[in-house]
Design a protein around this motif. Structure first.
Motif, PDB file in Angstrom:
ATOM      1  N   PRO A 150      -4.367  -0.239  -2.677  1.00 51.16           N
ATOM      2  CA  PRO A 150      -4.537  -1.040  -1.410  1.00 51.16           C
ATOM      3  C   PRO A 150      -5.209  -2.212  -1.499  1.00 51.16           C
ATOM      4  O   PRO A 150      -4.954  -3.257  -0.743  1.00 51.16           O
ATOM      5  CB  PRO A 150      -5.208  -0.191  -0.463  1.00 51.16           C
ATOM      6  N   PHE A 187       9.366  -3.005  13.241  1.00 52.74           N
ATOM      7  CA  PHE A 187       9.708  -3.188  11.825  1.00 52.74           C
ATOM      8  C   PHE A 187       9.899  -1.937  11.088  1.00 52.74           C
ATOM      9  O   PHE A 187      10.653  -1.628  10.174  1.00 52.74           O
ATOM     10  CB  PHE A 187       8.566  -3.934  11.313  1.00 52.74           C
ATOM     11  N   ILE A 189      -2.629  -9.618  -1.732  1.00 56.72           N
ATOM     12  CA  ILE A 189      -1.348 -10.579  -1.317  1.00 56.72           C
ATOM     13  C   ILE A 189      -1.202 -10.949   0.212  1.00 56.72           C
ATOM     14  O   ILE A 189      -0.696 -11.848   0.426  1.00 56.72           O
ATOM     15  CB  ILE A 189      -0.124  -9.292  -1.834  1.00 56.72           C
ATOM     16  N   PHE A 215      -5.426   0.449   4.797  1.00 58.02           N
ATOM     17  CA  PHE A 215      -4.356   0.315   3.808  1.00 58.02           C
ATOM     18  C   PHE A 215      -4.618   1.323   2.714  1.00 58.02           C
ATOM     19  O   PHE A 215      -3.219   1.596   2.366  1.00 58.02           O
ATOM     20  CB  PHE A 215      -4.334  -1.092   3.317  1.00 58.02           C
ATOM     21  N   ALA A 216      -5.539   1.910   2.262  1.00 55.66           N
ATOM     22  CA  ALA A 216      -5.818   2.669   1.458  1.00 55.66           C
ATOM     23  C   ALA A 216      -5.157   4.059   2.225  1.00 55.66           C
ATOM     24  O   ALA A 216      -4.429   5.034   1.271  1.00 55.66           O
ATOM     25  CB  ALA A 216      -7.252   3.110   1.428  1.00 55.66           C
ATOM     26  N   PHE A 256       1.513  -1.169  -3.301  1.00 56.82           N
ATOM     27  CA  PHE A 256       0.811  -0.910  -2.300  1.00 56.82           C
ATOM     28  C   PHE A 256       0.311   0.240  -2.320  1.00 56.82           C
ATOM     29  O   PHE A 256      -0.991   0.411  -1.836  1.00 56.82           O
ATOM     30  CB  PHE A 256       1.105  -1.445  -0.946  1.00 56.82           C
ATOM     31  N   ALA A 257       1.080   1.268  -2.514  1.00 58.04           N
ATOM     32  CA  ALA A 257       0.467   2.649  -2.462  1.00 58.04           C
ATOM     33  C   ALA A 257      -0.392   3.135  -3.583  1.00 58.04           C
ATOM     34  O   ALA A 257      -1.119   3.479  -3.663  1.00 58.04           O
ATOM     35  CB  ALA A 257       2.030   3.736  -2.511  1.00 58.04           C
ATOM     36  N   LEU A 306       7.166  -3.459  -3.726  1.00 58.99           N
ATOM     37  CA  LEU A 306       5.958  -3.759  -3.035  1.00 58.99           C
ATOM     38  C   LEU A 306       5.186  -2.625  -2.388  1.00 58.99           C
ATOM     39  O   LEU A 306       4.075  -2.480  -2.591  1.00 58.99           O
ATOM     40  CB  LEU A 306       6.138  -4.729  -1.959  1.00 58.99           C
ATOM     41  N   LEU A 307       6.290  -1.832  -1.990  1.00 59.09           N
ATOM     42  CA  LEU A 307       5.556  -0.517  -1.210  1.00 59.09           C
ATOM     43  C   LEU A 307       5.101   0.357  -2.255  1.00 59.09           C
ATOM     44  O   LEU A 307       4.083   0.917  -2.125  1.00 59.09           O
ATOM     45  CB  LEU A 307       6.712   0.247  -0.517  1.00 59.09           C
ATOM     46  N   ALA A 366      -2.406  -4.898  -2.132  1.00 53.83           N
ATOM     47  CA  ALA A 366      -2.186  -5.157  -0.733  1.00 53.83           C
ATOM     48  C   ALA A 366      -2.952  -6.120  -0.070  1.00 53.83           C
ATOM     49  O   ALA A 366      -2.346  -7.308   0.619  1.00 53.83           O
ATOM     50  CB  ALA A 366      -1.976  -4.097   0.072  1.00 53.83           C
ATOM     51  N   THR A 367      -4.097  -5.983   0.184  1.00 54.22           N
ATOM     52  CA  THR A 367      -4.811  -6.989   0.784  1.00 54.22           C
ATOM     53  C   THR A 367      -4.883  -8.590   0.039  1.00 54.22           C
ATOM     54  O   THR A 367      -4.909  -9.336   0.605  1.00 54.22           O
ATOM     55  CB  THR A 367      -6.370  -6.598   0.719  1.00 54.22           C
ATOM     56  N   LYS A 382      11.392  -5.052  -2.026  1.00 55.31           N
ATOM     57  CA  LYS A 382      10.793  -4.588  -1.055  1.00 55.31           C
ATOM     58  C   LYS A 382      10.048  -3.389  -1.324  1.00 55.31           C
ATOM     59  O   LYS A 382       9.094  -2.806  -1.234  1.00 55.31           O
ATOM     60  CB  LYS A 382      11.484  -4.176   0.399  1.00 55.31           C
ATOM     61  N   TRP A 428       4.284  -7.754   7.177  1.00 55.03           N
ATOM     62  CA  TRP A 428       5.518  -8.319   7.956  1.00 55.03           C
ATOM     63  C   TRP A 428       5.151  -9.161   9.250  1.00 55.03           C
ATOM     64  O   TRP A 428       5.690 -10.199   9.506  1.00 55.03           O
ATOM     65  CB  TRP A 428       6.251  -7.013   8.699  1.00 55.03           C
ATOM     66  N   PRO A 436      -0.176   2.830   3.010  1.00 55.74           N
ATOM     67  CA  PRO A 436       0.375   1.616   2.451  1.00 55.74           C
ATOM     68  C   PRO A 436       1.701   1.066   3.152  1.00 55.74           C
ATOM     69  O   PRO A 436       1.822  -0.114   3.256  1.00 55.74           O
ATOM     70  CB  PRO A 436       1.024   1.890   1.086  1.00 55.74           C
ATOM     71  N   LEU A 486       8.235 -14.374   0.338  1.00 54.51           N
ATOM     72  CA  LEU A 486       7.556 -13.098   0.487  1.00 54.51           C
ATOM     73  C   LEU A 486       7.719 -12.649   1.839  1.00 54.51           C
ATOM     74  O   LEU A 486       8.053 -11.407   2.048  1.00 54.51           O
ATOM     75  CB  LEU A 486       6.083 -13.263   0.422  1.00 54.51           C
ATOM     76  N   LEU A 535      10.222  -9.671   3.655  1.00 54.89           N
ATOM     77  CA  LEU A 535      10.007  -8.387   4.822  1.00 54.89           C
ATOM     78  C   LEU A 535      10.929  -8.688   6.154  1.00 54.89           C
ATOM     79  O   LEU A 535      11.063  -7.669   7.019  1.00 54.89           O
ATOM     80  CB  LEU A 535       8.525  -8.544   5.301  1.00 54.89           C
ATOM     81  N   ALA A 556       0.164  -1.293   5.775  1.00 54.93           N
ATOM     82  CA  ALA A 556      -0.045  -2.576   5.014  1.00 54.93           C
ATOM     83  C   ALA A 556       1.144  -3.362   4.994  1.00 54.93           C
ATOM     84  O   ALA A 556       0.996  -4.725   5.270  1.00 54.93           O
ATOM     85  CB  ALA A 556      -0.531  -2.281   3.619  1.00 54.93           C
ATOM     86  N   THR A 557       2.064  -2.649   4.792  1.00 53.33           N
ATOM     87  CA  THR A 557       3.557  -3.744   4.719  1.00 53.33           C
ATOM     88  C   THR A 557       3.866  -4.149   5.975  1.00 53.33           C
ATOM     89  O   THR A 557       4.359  -5.325   6.158  1.00 53.33           O
ATOM     90  CB  THR A 557       4.722  -2.769   4.018  1.00 53.33           C
TER      91      THR A 557
END
Lengths: 244, 244
Positions: A122, B16, A128, B118-119, A118-119, A114-115, A125-126, A111, B130, B122, A86, A90, B125-126
């Protein structure tokens, strides 16, 4: 009832956050590109770029670094529910290699996947980020343990940690767990010689604490082993009564 | 031109991902609750629950673990742009303590702030995942280095790594950087005695490689030091020409 779609990663993340149906669906889509990998062939090489990450759904994997002098240093082992690489996906360049210990099943995650995930959610995302934080906490625990624990406490701590991780995905409990590691893996991971590993395992067995035989770790005296290792699983953040 | 609102964390994450105006605004809002903390008083105690995370904007912090026998083990140092306790805020119980080395400024971030951010974006969040991955890569690098590198290479590697991290937030370059660490911090971090640290620093200076004096690290021969340490910064994922 265990749903077929409850992958080990889903179980693991559910220990951190109650996932909604929509979040479960997004997580499930991350498992789409499932592949089988044979033991002994690296999935990801150290120094490789633009590699994918993987979600491990069955089997065990060893992650290791190759030193400048060519020797191998085991960083950790991955069990079902863990991400492989993971941080590498990144960080662009993988800082370590992954080798399946047995035949494994793993889902490729890019990648961009994941994006997109996450979109969509969220909270995922938290979750993970929680899993990544937990991985880091384990590495810190190993870093601290290396110089401080005696060889027998180090062994006990290591096998208890793996047991707790497996309990999170319902593959282990306070009785023990199936474990495909060899004594060579243990030696590499703990910075001991294979002969030393053998002697320590015999001592732990003779003390009535645990037995490691024929691919199975049996906790003969779980509380005694916890005491020897001074094992406090708080850093694994499994506050529920997982080991029972 | 450097905008006033470009915090060190913003600079770091920008290495990043190119952040949009909207993303920069969300990141900026995470910096709202800025506070000053005095040196020597823990921000977060090991074992503490429900603590916040912090974004460090000025000053240096030491993170450490207290062992069962009461001794302190330094895990890492944080410099401007780093999160303090990011993994702890997600893992509920902090697995280590944070102590400011000098007076610091840091912004408090709650778990709920992270979820909201994050909401909203995203990609942020990534980027934070990272940064967490990069922190983990550093811990792994330390783990591997502890048993493998000689004391002088360990010292050189450590000071080069900090230099690269500071370069990312424009606080260091190949000439050197301001460094508030004492020889006791170096000793704790590298598993050496203070006397040993003193001797190694003298050797490095006499070899014309670097000088650590009056709160400043000067790289007298950057490439020579890189060679001694076998320092390959790939794990820091700073692929741009940062040190120049």
């Amino acid at each position: 009832m265990i749903l077929a779609k409850q992958s080990p990663l889903t179980r693991k993340l559910s220990a951190f956050v109650a996932l909604s149906e929509a979040e479960l669906a997004v997580l499930e889509r991350l498992h789409q590109r499932r592949r089988i990998f044979a033991a002994g062939r690296d999935l990801v090489h150290q120094g490789q770029s633009d590699q994918a990450a993987y979600i491990l759904s069955s089997g065990w994997v060893c992650s290791y670094k190759v030193q400048a002098d060519g020797t191998r240093q085991v960083v950790d082992f991955q069990v079902p529910g863990d991400f492989l690489g993971l941080r590498s996906v990144l960080l662009r360049t993988s800082d370590h290699s992954f080798e399946p210990i047995v035949t494994i099943e793993a889902a490729e995650v890019l990648k961009s996947d994941l994006l997109v995930a996450f979109a969509q959610t969220p909270r995922l995302a938290t979750a993970i980020l929680w899993a990544a934080s937990r991985d880091e906490a384990m590495v810190v625990e190993h870093l601290v343990g290396i110089g401080r624990r005696d060889a027998d406490a180090r062994m006990a701590h290591f096998l208890l940690e793996i047991g707790s991780r497996l309990a999170l995905v319902a593959m282990g409990n306070k009785e023990g767990y199936a474990c495909p590691l060899t004594q060579y893996h243990l030696a590499d991971a703990l910075g001991l010689s294979a002969i030393h590993v053998n002697r320590i395992l015999r001592q732990l067995r003779e003390a009535g604490l645990m037995t490691f035989r024929k691919g199975h770790v049996t906790f003969d005296d779980y509380e005694g082993l916890v005491k020897l290792a001074e094992f406090d699983p708080a850093y694994l953040d499994q506050t529920g009564p997982l080991l029972k």
